[in-house]
Design an enzyme around this catalytic site. Structure first.
Site, PDB file in Angstrom:
ATOM      1  N   MET A  30      65.557 -40.334  74.055  1.00  0.00           N
ATOM      2  CA  MET A  30      66.745 -41.053  74.526  1.00  0.00           C
ATOM      3  C   MET A  30      67.496 -40.180  75.541  1.00  0.00           C
ATOM      4  O   MET A  30      68.683 -40.389  75.792  1.00  0.00           O
ATOM      5  CB  MET A  30      67.646 -41.420  73.355  1.00  0.00           C
ATOM      6  CG  MET A  30      66.938 -42.379  72.384  1.00  0.00           C
ATOM      7  SD  MET A  30      68.050 -43.426  71.424  1.00  0.00           S
ATOM      8  CE  MET A  30      69.004 -42.204  70.564  1.00  0.00           C
ATOM      9  N   GLY A  31      66.789 -39.184  76.097  1.00  0.00           N
ATOM     10  CA  GLY A  31      67.404 -38.356  77.133  1.00  0.00           C
ATOM     11  C   GLY A  31      68.302 -37.275  76.560  1.00  0.00           C
ATOM     12  O   GLY A  31      68.210 -36.943  75.384  1.00  0.00           O
ATOM     13  N   LEU A  33      68.085 -34.113  77.316  1.00  0.00           N
ATOM     14  CA  LEU A  33      66.974 -33.285  76.849  1.00  0.00           C
ATOM     15  C   LEU A  33      67.413 -31.849  76.529  1.00  0.00           C
ATOM     16  O   LEU A  33      68.193 -31.252  77.261  1.00  0.00           O
ATOM     17  CB  LEU A  33      65.866 -33.274  77.902  1.00  0.00           C
ATOM     18  CG  LEU A  33      65.339 -34.663  78.296  1.00  0.00           C
ATOM     19  CD1 LEU A  33      64.261 -34.533  79.359  1.00  0.00           C
ATOM     20  CD2 LEU A  33      64.817 -35.439  77.092  1.00  0.00           C
ATOM     21  N   HIS A  34      66.894 -31.338  75.417  1.00  0.00           N
ATOM     22  CA  HIS A  34      67.166 -29.963  74.981  1.00  0.00           C
ATOM     23  C   HIS A  34      65.823 -29.296  74.670  1.00  0.00           C
ATOM     24  O   HIS A  34      64.764 -29.955  74.760  1.00  0.00           O
ATOM     25  CB  HIS A  34      68.134 -29.966  73.786  1.00  0.00           C
ATOM     26  CG  HIS A  34      67.690 -30.834  72.640  1.00  0.00           C
ATOM     27  ND1 HIS A  34      66.564 -30.543  71.884  1.00  0.00           N
ATOM     28  CD2 HIS A  34      68.189 -31.981  72.135  1.00  0.00           C
ATOM     29  CE1 HIS A  34      66.421 -31.457  70.957  1.00  0.00           C
ATOM     30  NE2 HIS A  34      67.371 -32.363  71.086  1.00  0.00           N
ATOM     31  N   GLY A  36      64.201 -28.780  72.127  1.00  0.00           N
ATOM     32  CA  GLY A  36      63.351 -29.524  71.179  1.00  0.00           C
ATOM     33  C   GLY A  36      62.482 -30.543  71.907  1.00  0.00           C
ATOM     34  O   GLY A  36      61.287 -30.707  71.605  1.00  0.00           O
ATOM     35  N   HIS A  37      63.063 -31.238  72.894  1.00  0.00           N
ATOM     36  CA  HIS A  37      62.289 -32.217  73.677  1.00  0.00           C
ATOM     37  C   HIS A  37      61.230 -31.500  74.525  1.00  0.00           C
ATOM     38  O   HIS A  37      60.113 -31.973  74.676  1.00  0.00           O
ATOM     39  CB  HIS A  37      63.208 -33.004  74.621  1.00  0.00           C
ATOM     40  CG  HIS A  37      64.205 -33.880  73.924  1.00  0.00           C
ATOM     41  ND1 HIS A  37      65.556 -33.639  73.973  1.00  0.00           N
ATOM     42  CD2 HIS A  37      64.046 -34.998  73.182  1.00  0.00           C
ATOM     43  CE1 HIS A  37      66.200 -34.566  73.290  1.00  0.00           C
ATOM     44  NE2 HIS A  37      65.305 -35.406  72.791  1.00  0.00           N
ATOM     45  N   GLN A  61      68.969 -49.535  68.101  1.00  0.00           N
ATOM     46  CA  GLN A  61      69.002 -48.613  66.966  1.00  0.00           C
ATOM     47  C   GLN A  61      70.396 -48.049  66.679  1.00  0.00           C
ATOM     48  O   GLN A  61      70.549 -47.172  65.848  1.00  0.00           O
ATOM     49  CB  GLN A  61      67.970 -47.496  67.140  1.00  0.00           C
ATOM     50  CG  GLN A  61      68.254 -46.491  68.238  1.00  0.00           C
ATOM     51  CD  GLN A  61      67.072 -45.545  68.445  1.00  0.00           C
ATOM     52  OE1 GLN A  61      66.070 -45.897  69.035  1.00  0.00           O
ATOM     53  NE2 GLN A  61      67.201 -44.315  67.957  1.00  0.00           N
ATOM     54  N   LEU A 148      59.853 -33.309  64.312  1.00  0.00           N
ATOM     55  CA  LEU A 148      59.903 -33.427  62.849  1.00  0.00           C
ATOM     56  C   LEU A 148      61.326 -33.334  62.312  1.00  0.00           C
ATOM     57  O   LEU A 148      61.544 -33.539  61.127  1.00  0.00           O
ATOM     58  CB  LEU A 148      59.018 -32.352  62.209  1.00  0.00           C
ATOM     59  CG  LEU A 148      57.518 -32.592  62.396  1.00  0.00           C
ATOM     60  CD1 LEU A 148      56.719 -31.407  61.892  1.00  0.00           C
ATOM     61  CD2 LEU A 148      57.075 -33.873  61.705  1.00  0.00           C
ATOM     62  N   VAL A 176      63.020 -27.343  66.607  1.00  0.00           N
ATOM     63  CA  VAL A 176      63.499 -26.145  67.323  1.00  0.00           C
ATOM     64  C   VAL A 176      64.948 -25.909  66.874  1.00  0.00           C
ATOM     65  O   VAL A 176      65.746 -26.849  66.814  1.00  0.00           O
ATOM     66  CB  VAL A 176      63.415 -26.344  68.847  1.00  0.00           C
ATOM     67  CG1 VAL A 176      63.940 -25.116  69.588  1.00  0.00           C
ATOM     68  CG2 VAL A 176      61.975 -26.636  69.274  1.00  0.00           C
TER      69      VAL A 176
END
Ligand code: PAF
Length: 284
Positions: A30-31, A33-34, A36-37, A61, A148, A176
């Site tokens: 969903m953008g 971004l960090h 983790g992405h 959602q 996860l 992360v």
């Protein structure tokens, strides 16, 4: 990196890759971004010839009163990060491109979508499973990668793939974390530095519970109660703190070996989730 805003543009590019015999990975986001992405993109690059990243803040959602309107939209920064990370294609559709006005079909998973986060966010997971299924149909990837950190979401996606015979391999990528242990999340951006220190207590609560189980404590109810108490005392408002079987997220009993601790808590208006997976044979 190419950018597609419509399903037909997306399909044309993917068709060319396919006819050159290349495999395709999808990283749905969903953008905002960090790291983790970016870990998802990096893993996708190892597993497939081509990587598609979708950025779509999915209205279906979000519940009434949730943060759909204010959810951080950082398109330009996201594009830069994806360029650097080496993604091949950014799929950036509008809401009307994704959802027909007279849409009548949704994808939902019984039971599991109503537990834990599903109990506090009615309809949330139907929105997730519907959009993920639609993205699979739009991109038709060989593999798709999910963090996860959203362990219930990950389990639901594996369930739809199994139940609907969707020909996509689902890969889960490890959470992360910040140095403090706080799981990286776009919603961390809502927190002040002081609140981030408090939010890091969530991971601490999970580690304490895991250590209690690994050192042989038998009463799971008591460990869960202590988890809730620790979060409350740390200044969070816990929603749930549960010891579950990793395979189906049912409440674990003492004989289960593969476990996942699931928790969600609010800090002010910000809802945070985290989890910890482990096997009971690990040393404490
Ligand atoms: O985890 C997310 O960011 C979203 O739930 C997903 C999987 C991209 C669906 O909108």
């Amino acid at each position: 990196m190419q950018i597609a805003k419509t399903v037909s543009e997306l399909r044309e590019i993917v068709r060319e890759w396919r006819s050159a015999g290349q495999s395709v990975a999808l990283v749905p986001t969903m953008g905002n971004l960090h790291p983790g992405h970016i870990a998802l993109v990096n893993r996708a690059k190892e597993k497939a010839n081509r990587v598609v990243v979708s950025i779509f803040v999915n209205p279906m959602q979000f519940g009434v009163g949730e943060d759909f309107e204010t959810y951080p939209r950082t398109e330009r920064e996201d594009q830069e990060k994806l360029n650097i990370s080496g993604a091949d294609l950014l799929f950036l559709p509008t809401v009307s491109e994704v959802y027909a006005q007279n849409a009548k079909t949704t994808v939902s998973v019984t039971d599991l979508s109503e537990w834990y986060c599903g109990a506090s966010r009615p309809g949330h997971f139907n929105g997730v499973t519907t959009i993920v299924c639609k993205l699979f149909n739009m991109v038709q990837p060989d593999i798709a990668l999910f963090g996860l950190k959203d362990f219930q979401q990950f389990t639901l996606i594996r369930t739809i793939v199994r139940d609907l015979n969707i020909p996509v391999e689902i890969i889960g990528v490890k959470t992360v974390r910040e140095i403090s242990g706080l799981a990286m999340s776009s919603r961390n951006g809502y927190l002040t530095p002081e609140e981030k220190n408090v939010a890091a207590k969530i991971y601490q609560s999970l580690c304490t519970a895991r250590n209690a189980i690994l050192s042989g404590q038998q009463s799971y109810e008591e460990i869960e109660r202590q988890g809730v108490l620790f979060l409350l005392e740390s200044g969070l408002q816990p929603d749930y703190f549960c010891i579950c079987r990793a395979s189906d997220l049912k409440k674990a009993d003492i004989d289960d070996i593969e476990l996942v601790l699931l928790t969600a808590a609010k800090l002010g208006k910000t809802r945070l989730i985290d989890n910890l997976c482990f096997t009971k044979h690990e040393a404490a």
